[in-house]
Design a protein around this motif. Structure first.
Motif, PDB file in Angstrom:
ATOM      1  N   GLU A   1      42.228  35.851  51.666  1.00 23.34           N
ATOM      2  CA  GLU A   1      41.141  36.799  51.880  1.00 23.34           C
ATOM      3  C   GLU A   1      41.378  38.090  51.106  1.00 23.34           C
ATOM      4  N   THR A   2      42.612  38.580  51.096  1.00 22.73           N
ATOM      5  CA  THR A   2      42.917  39.795  50.342  1.00 22.73           C
ATOM      6  C   THR A   2      42.765  39.562  48.848  1.00 22.73           C
ATOM      7  N   TYR A   3      43.103  38.356  48.399  1.00 19.94           N
ATOM      8  CA  TYR A   3      42.919  38.008  46.985  1.00 19.94           C
ATOM      9  C   TYR A   3      41.456  38.159  46.585  1.00 19.94           C
ATOM     10  N   TRP A   4      40.570  37.605  47.385  1.00 19.34           N
ATOM     11  CA  TRP A   4      39.146  37.679  47.046  1.00 19.34           C
ATOM     12  C   TRP A   4      38.583  39.067  47.289  1.00 19.34           C
ATOM     13  N   ASP A   5      39.151  39.822  48.224  1.00 15.95           N
ATOM     14  CA  ASP A   5      38.754  41.227  48.378  1.00 15.95           C
ATOM     15  C   ASP A   5      39.105  42.018  47.119  1.00 15.95           C
ATOM     16  N   TYR A   6      40.274  41.709  46.553  1.00 15.02           N
ATOM     17  CA  TYR A   6      40.677  42.406  45.336  1.00 15.02           C
ATOM     18  C   TYR A   6      39.794  41.997  44.166  1.00 15.02           C
ATOM     19  N   ALA A   7      39.459  40.724  44.088  1.00 14.77           N
ATOM     20  CA  ALA A   7      38.550  40.274  43.031  1.00 14.77           C
ATOM     21  C   ALA A   7      37.189  40.949  43.170  1.00 14.77           C
TER      22      ALA A   7
ATOM     23  N   ARG B   1      36.886  52.510  42.623  1.00 12.70           N
ATOM     24  CA  ARG B   1      38.258  52.518  42.096  1.00 12.70           C
ATOM     25  C   ARG B   1      39.274  52.756  43.200  1.00 12.70           C
ATOM     26  N   THR B   2      38.915  53.594  44.164  1.00 10.40           N
ATOM     27  CA  THR B   2      39.817  53.833  45.302  1.00 10.40           C
ATOM     28  C   THR B   2      39.994  52.558  46.123  1.00 10.40           C
ATOM     29  N   ASP B   3      38.899  51.852  46.384  1.00 16.47           N
ATOM     30  CA  ASP B   3      38.989  50.584  47.123  1.00 16.47           C
ATOM     31  C   ASP B   3      39.821  49.558  46.360  1.00 16.47           C
ATOM     32  N   ARG B   4      39.682  49.526  45.050  1.00 20.10           N
ATOM     33  CA  ARG B   4      40.455  48.580  44.246  1.00 20.10           C
ATOM     34  C   ARG B   4      41.953  48.866  44.348  1.00 20.10           C
ATOM     35  N   GLU B   5      42.332  50.138  44.285  1.00 25.27           N
ATOM     36  CA  GLU B   5      43.751  50.493  44.378  1.00 25.27           C
ATOM     37  C   GLU B   5      44.302  50.199  45.764  1.00 25.27           C
ATOM     38  N   THR B   6      43.504  50.483  46.784  1.00 31.18           N
ATOM     39  CA  THR B   6      43.958  50.195  48.150  1.00 31.18           C
ATOM     40  C   THR B   6      44.167  48.702  48.358  1.00 31.18           C
ATOM     41  N   THR B   7      43.257  47.902  47.861  1.00 36.09           N
ATOM     42  CA  THR B   7      43.385  46.451  47.999  1.00 36.09           C
ATOM     43  C   THR B   7      44.545  45.923  47.169  1.00 36.09           C
TER      44      THR B   7
ATOM     45  N   HIS C   1      54.040  49.863  41.949  1.00 33.00           N
ATOM     46  CA  HIS C   1      53.477  50.223  40.648  1.00 33.00           C
ATOM     47  C   HIS C   1      53.108  49.002  39.807  1.00 33.00           C
ATOM     48  N   ARG C   2      53.198  47.826  40.372  1.00 37.98           N
ATOM     49  CA  ARG C   2      52.877  46.624  39.615  1.00 37.98           C
ATOM     50  C   ARG C   2      51.364  46.407  39.559  1.00 37.98           C
ATOM     51  N   GLU C   3      50.937  45.875  38.432  1.00 36.18           N
ATOM     52  CA  GLU C   3      49.536  45.512  38.281  1.00 36.18           C
ATOM     53  C   GLU C   3      49.330  44.066  38.734  1.00 36.18           C
ATOM     54  N   VAL C   4      48.148  43.778  39.202  1.00 35.31           N
ATOM     55  CA  VAL C   4      47.812  42.444  39.685  1.00 35.31           C
ATOM     56  C   VAL C   4      46.696  41.890  38.807  1.00 35.31           C
ATOM     57  N   ASP C   5      47.003  40.827  38.084  1.00 35.94           N
ATOM     58  CA  ASP C   5      46.008  40.148  37.248  1.00 35.94           C
ATOM     59  C   ASP C   5      45.590  38.862  37.941  1.00 35.94           C
ATOM     60  N   LEU C   6      44.310  38.698  38.144  1.00 37.56           N
ATOM     61  CA  LEU C   6      43.780  37.536  38.842  1.00 37.56           C
ATOM     62  C   LEU C   6      43.502  36.416  37.849  1.00 37.56           C
ATOM     63  N   ILE C   7      44.042  35.242  38.153  1.00 29.03           N
ATOM     64  CA  ILE C   7      43.820  34.076  37.296  1.00 29.03           C
ATOM     65  C   ILE C   7      42.465  33.451  37.598  1.00 29.03           C
ATOM     66  N   TYR C   8      42.148  33.334  38.891  1.00 26.28           N
ATOM     67  CA  TYR C   8      40.891  32.706  39.305  1.00 26.28           C
ATOM     68  C   TYR C   8      39.903  33.787  39.709  1.00 26.28           C
ATOM     69  N   GLN C   9      38.744  33.757  39.106  1.00 30.19           N
ATOM     70  CA  GLN C   9      37.677  34.680  39.443  1.00 30.19           C
ATOM     71  C   GLN C   9      36.742  34.030  40.460  1.00 30.19           C
ATOM     72  N   PRO C  10      36.021  34.868  41.215  1.00 29.11           N
ATOM     73  CA  PRO C  10      35.101  34.285  42.209  1.00 29.11           C
ATOM     74  C   PRO C  10      34.060  33.392  41.559  1.00 29.11           C
ATOM     75  N   SER C  11      34.008  32.172  41.993  1.00 27.96           N
ATOM     76  CA  SER C  11      33.020  31.214  41.504  1.00 27.96           C
ATOM     77  C   SER C  11      32.606  30.331  42.670  1.00 27.96           C
ATOM     78  N   LEU C  12      31.410  29.821  42.591  1.00 28.67           N
ATOM     79  CA  LEU C  12      30.870  29.017  43.690  1.00 28.67           C
ATOM     80  C   LEU C  12      31.533  27.647  43.702  1.00 28.67           C
ATOM     81  N   PRO C  13      32.357  27.346  44.724  1.00 30.85           N
ATOM     82  CA  PRO C  13      32.987  26.024  44.780  1.00 30.85           C
ATOM     83  C   PRO C  13      31.987  24.947  45.165  1.00 30.85           C
TER      84      PRO C  13
END
Length: 379
Positions: A65-71, A126-132, A149-161
């Motif tokens: 859930e946090t992953y998709w909140d960040y996306a 931007r504030t919500d993105r940093e908090t997530t 201080h690490r950046e988070v790069d998402l491999i999977y973007q939200p898509s309709l399964p």
């Protein structure tokens, strides 16, 4: 044992080797009552396994859930940046039209206010993105220094399964078998059943048969008394021990308490089963709602884009106002965010449904204790 009977005689030593066997005839008789503690300990072990499984399942659901909140937060930042770019362009076009006399200067504040609102929304996004981002780093907790201080790069973007839901009864049936809370409640009921067996046996009088056999050696020295144990000095005792307290109130109260606890556990299991089914059916409805919301939000976004395009063209020919254009820009922004939010909500609704029916770990290929459901003897 040493016996010194007189100051004028040598010390007297006695050595005995014996064995006593006690057999319960009434209270404490049989393997059922004597193995209650062992069986309860095994049930406690299984309960801890289901507790671990429930915690693992909740953790996996929280991470997803946090992953998709960040996306969603990242996509919202992109939408606000694009919208702000359009708002600035609209301000420049309005100023140009004012300079050539095609628009009144009173039209400028509306588009300037919309641009300021877009900037404010971008700051919040931007504030919500940093908090997530901090939340997902805390959940993943990767090794190494500089965690925050690490950046988070998402491999999977939200898509309709492409998922076709089964009938809701299949998910309810799965939850009745695999939900950790239900299995823990069943084990608790089984433990209370064992407690009833033990306390029921405790109502019986204490009647034990005992046999004691021994050999003794006597001498004036300790070593000699040990060697004399092999002589002909035998002793044997056979008897019956009986005990029954008046009124027997203690065992009766313990048995009554055990029966009430069993009834309470049984009612709690029935109530929990109903609550679990309610959770599954509610989650199933939410998935269907989110599915329909995706299509509706997509249509709303398409019409909002067309509305903005029409109002912009009308403004250029003097048939609209900057206020209407600004309102169309705001509606488009809201519809674009709602479209992405609907997609993320649908994915999170699926995660919640799989969590409620107890199949999330199996669907994700995660092995954890508590895979085998508990079956009651009367079920």
């Amino acid at each position: 044992d040493m016996d010194n009977s007189s100051l004028y005689q040598d010390a007297f030593y006695w050595t005995r080797l014996g064995m006593t066997v006690n057999q319960a005839i009434l209270r404490g008789y049989g393997s059922d009552v004597n193995l209650v503690r062992l069986q309860q300990a095994r049930l406690d072990t299984r309960m801890s396994e289901f507790e671990l499984r429930g915690f693992t399942q909740a953790l996996v659901a929280r991470v997803e859930e946090t992953y998709w909140d960040y996306a969603l937060a990242k996509r919202q930042v992109e939408i606000f940046e694009e919208s702000l770019k359009v708002a600035r362009q609209q301000v420049n076009e309005t100023q140009a039209l004012i300079e050539v006399g095609r628009l009144a200067r009173s039209e400028l504040p509306a588009v300037q206010a919309e641009m300021a609102a877009q900037e404010q929304g971008l700051i919040n996004a931007r504030t919500d993105r940093e908090t997530t981002r901090l939340q997902i780093l805390r959940l993943l907790n990767p090794p190494g220094p500089d965690l925050w201080h690490r950046e988070v790069d998402l491999i999977y973007q939200p898509s309709l399964p492409e998922i076709k839901l089964d009938d809701v009864r299949s998910y309810v049936g799965m939850s009745m078998r695999m939900r950790p809370l239900l299995n823990e409640a069943r084990l608790k009921l089984m433990s209370n059943e064992l407690e009833v067996v033990k306390t029921k046996n405790g109502l019986l009088p204490l009647l034990d048969l005992f046999v004691s056999l021994g050999k003794s050696g006597y001498a004036n020295s300790f070593g000699q008394s040990v060697r004399n144990v092999t002589g002909d000095n035998y002793d044997a005792f056979v008897g019956i021990r009986f005990q029954y307290p008046i009124y027997n109130r203690g065992p009766k109260s313990r048995h009554q308490r055990a029966m009430l606890s069993r009834e309470q556990a049984n009612k709690a299991l029935e109530n929990l089963s109903q609550l679990v089914e309610l959770d599954v059916r509610t989650a199933y409805i939410e998935v269907n709602r989110a599915t329909q919301q995706i299509k509706a939000s997509s249509i709303t976004r398409m019409f909002s884009e067309e509305t903005l395009r029409v109002e912009t063209e009308k403004l250029r020919v003097g048939k609209s106002t900057s206020l209407l254009v600004a309102q169309a820009q705001k509606d488009l922004l809201v519809s674009r965010i709602a479209e992405v939010d609907a997609l993320a909500s649908y994915i999170k609704a699926l995660i919640y449904l799989y969590q409620q029916d107890g199949s999330l770990l199996e669907r994700r290929g995660i092995v954890a204790p508590g895979r085998e459901p508990v079956k009651l003897l009367n079920s």
